[in-house]
Scaffold this motif. Structure first.
Motif, short mmCIF file in Angstrom:
data_model
loop_
_atom_site.label_atom_id
_atom_site.label_comp_id
_atom_site.label_asym_id
_atom_site.label_seq_id
_atom_site.Cartn_x
_atom_site.Cartn_y
_atom_site.Cartn_z
N GLU A 1 0.84 -1.36 0.10
CA GLU A 1 0.13 0.09 0.16
C GLU A 1 0.89 1.29 -0.03
OE1 GLU A 1 -3.21 2.32 -0.44
OE2 GLU A 1 -3.45 0.15 -0.41
N ALA B 1 -4.38 2.67 3.81
CA ALA B 1 -4.35 3.86 2.96
C ALA B 1 -4.30 4.93 3.65
CB ALA B 1 -5.66 3.84 2.22
N GLU B 2 -4.63 5.09 4.89
CA GLU B 2 -4.52 6.30 6.04
C GLU B 2 -2.86 6.26 6.25
OE1 GLU B 2 -6.18 8.23 9.71
OE2 GLU B 2 -6.41 6.28 9.61
N TYR C 1 -12.04 -1.55 7.85
CA TYR C 1 -10.87 -1.35 8.41
C TYR C 1 -9.58 -1.37 7.50
CZ TYR C 1 -13.96 -2.29 12.36
OH TYR C 1 -14.76 -1.88 13.44
N GLN C 2 -10.01 -1.99 6.02
CA GLN C 2 -8.99 -1.73 5.37
C GLN C 2 -8.31 -0.52 4.82
OE1 GLN C 2 -10.79 -3.63 1.66
NE2 GLN C 2 -10.67 -5.52 2.42
N ARG C 3 -8.91 0.38 5.13
CA ARG C 3 -8.44 1.72 4.79
C ARG C 3 -7.21 2.19 5.90
NH1 ARG C 3 -10.25 5.96 8.20
NH2 ARG C 3 -11.84 5.27 9.79
N GLU D 1 -1.21 7.79 3.16
CA GLU D 1 -1.51 9.19 3.19
C GLU D 1 -0.49 9.95 4.10
OE1 GLU D 1 -5.61 9.36 3.50
OE2 GLU D 1 -6.02 8.14 1.50
N SER E 1 -7.99 -6.44 9.77
CA SER E 1 -8.07 -5.53 8.53
C SER E 1 -8.28 -5.92 7.15
CB SER E 1 -6.41 -4.95 8.55
OG SER E 1 -5.57 -6.17 8.36
N TYR F 1 -10.74 4.24 15.43
CA TYR F 1 -11.49 3.43 14.30
C TYR F 1 -12.72 2.81 14.98
CZ TYR F 1 -8.53 3.46 10.36
OH TYR F 1 -7.62 3.69 9.31
#
Length: 307
Positions: A101, A298-299, A293-295, A302, A288, A276
């Motif tokens: 990711e 990504a978080e 919760y997969q994000r 970022e 996850s 979360y």
């Protein structure tokens, strides 16, 4: 929101823990037995087991390279497990997901665990590998820019402590710290944080279990009053790397993580605290895969992309 229904279903199906004292060998074996075979794991460009020759001795590491690019940023990852559980294998899926990711090369650290290794052996290994990574940047294909430390639960303790120790030593290469539901205060007095009472029972990690699970570490010489053991005890947080602190709504450790984030911001450190909803302690490791919760990965990407 209530506890996520899939998490609640899994927790309801767990057998009661066996009576008597905790048995590290048996618990480790049970964890390892649940690790999927290599062919079922998330594929990456390369995954390589190495030995880091460090000032703390030889430390096993696993290096995850996401692409065939010549250079990558680096992320040094410390697995959780109350300082006596967890391994390169049990947290392999987290390291793979982070590499894929974020696009960073991930170096996962097989540090020495309690009770066989007394404090500060595990912390020394984590810190020494972080320094080793920076010193072997050319061999590892480091781009010389991003060097993050990350960990979940007790691995988050190590990540915070490594960042602080590096700052005190004048080692300024760490660019980010990422703490997933970290254990930042090993003083387990239930009156210290509301979440220790609010989330005491029924959400996986229970407040009554904190002392016995962490006893192997504390009985090996780790002093809860030492800021390298309980990073929230550090009085001066100025100059530490930017932090992403991920907490879980139904985690007894939720409030200490969120307090640490507020104290970092008060000290002028860029800190993002992300709670979360519906999650309990350990959700990055165990849940996850759920869309809610997969994000978290990504978080993380970022956050790492912000200067």
């Amino acid at each position: 929101m209530p506890l996520h229904p899939e998490i609640a279903k899994v927790l309801a199906g767990l057998p009661a823990p066996p009576p008597g004292p905790l048995e590290p060998a048996a618990m480790r074996a049970a964890e390892e037995a649940d690790v999927p075979p290599a062919e079922e794991r998330l594929p990456l460009h390369t995954v390589e087991d190495l030995t880091a020759d460090t000032d703390a001795g030889d430390v096993p590491v696993r290096v995850y390279t996401p692409t065939d690019a010549e250079q990558h940023g680096l992320l040094v990852y410390f697995h959780g497990g109350a300082f006596f559980l967890g391994s390169l294998e049990t947290h392999d899926h987290i390291a793979r997901a982070l590499a894929k990711e974020t696009g960073l090369k991930v170096v996962s650290v097989g540090y020495r665990r309690a009770p066989e290794a007394a404090y500060p052996a595990g912390l020394d290994d984590c810190y020494a590998v972080t320094r080793w990574v920076a010193g072997h940047g050319e061999k590892l294909g480091w781009d010389g820019a991003t060097l993050a430390v990350a960990g979940d639960s007790s691995g988050g303790t190590f990540a915070a402590a490594v960042a602080a120790r590096a700052h005190d030593d004048g080692f300024d290469r760490i660019t980010h710290q990422i703490l997933y539901y970290p254990s930042l205060d090993l003083d387990f007095d239930e009156d210290r944080y509301p979440s220790l009472r609010e989330n005491a029972v029924g959400y996986g990690l229970e407040t009554a279990g904190l002392r016995p699970f962490n006893s192997f570490y504390l009985n090996s010489g780790a002093d809860p009053g030492d800021p390298l053991v309980s990073p929230i005890k550090r009085t001066d947080l100025t100059g530490l790397p930017p932090a992403l602190i991920v907490t879980a709504e139904y985690d007894p450790l939720r409030d200490e993580g969120e307090l640490y984030g507020r104290r970092l911001r008060e000290a002028g450190v860029r800190a993002t605290v992300s709670r979360y909803s519906g999650a309990g302690h350990g959700f990055v490791q165990h849940f996850s895969w759920l869309p809610a919760y997969q994000r978290v990965y990504a978080e993380t990407r970022e956050f790492l992309g912000r200067s």
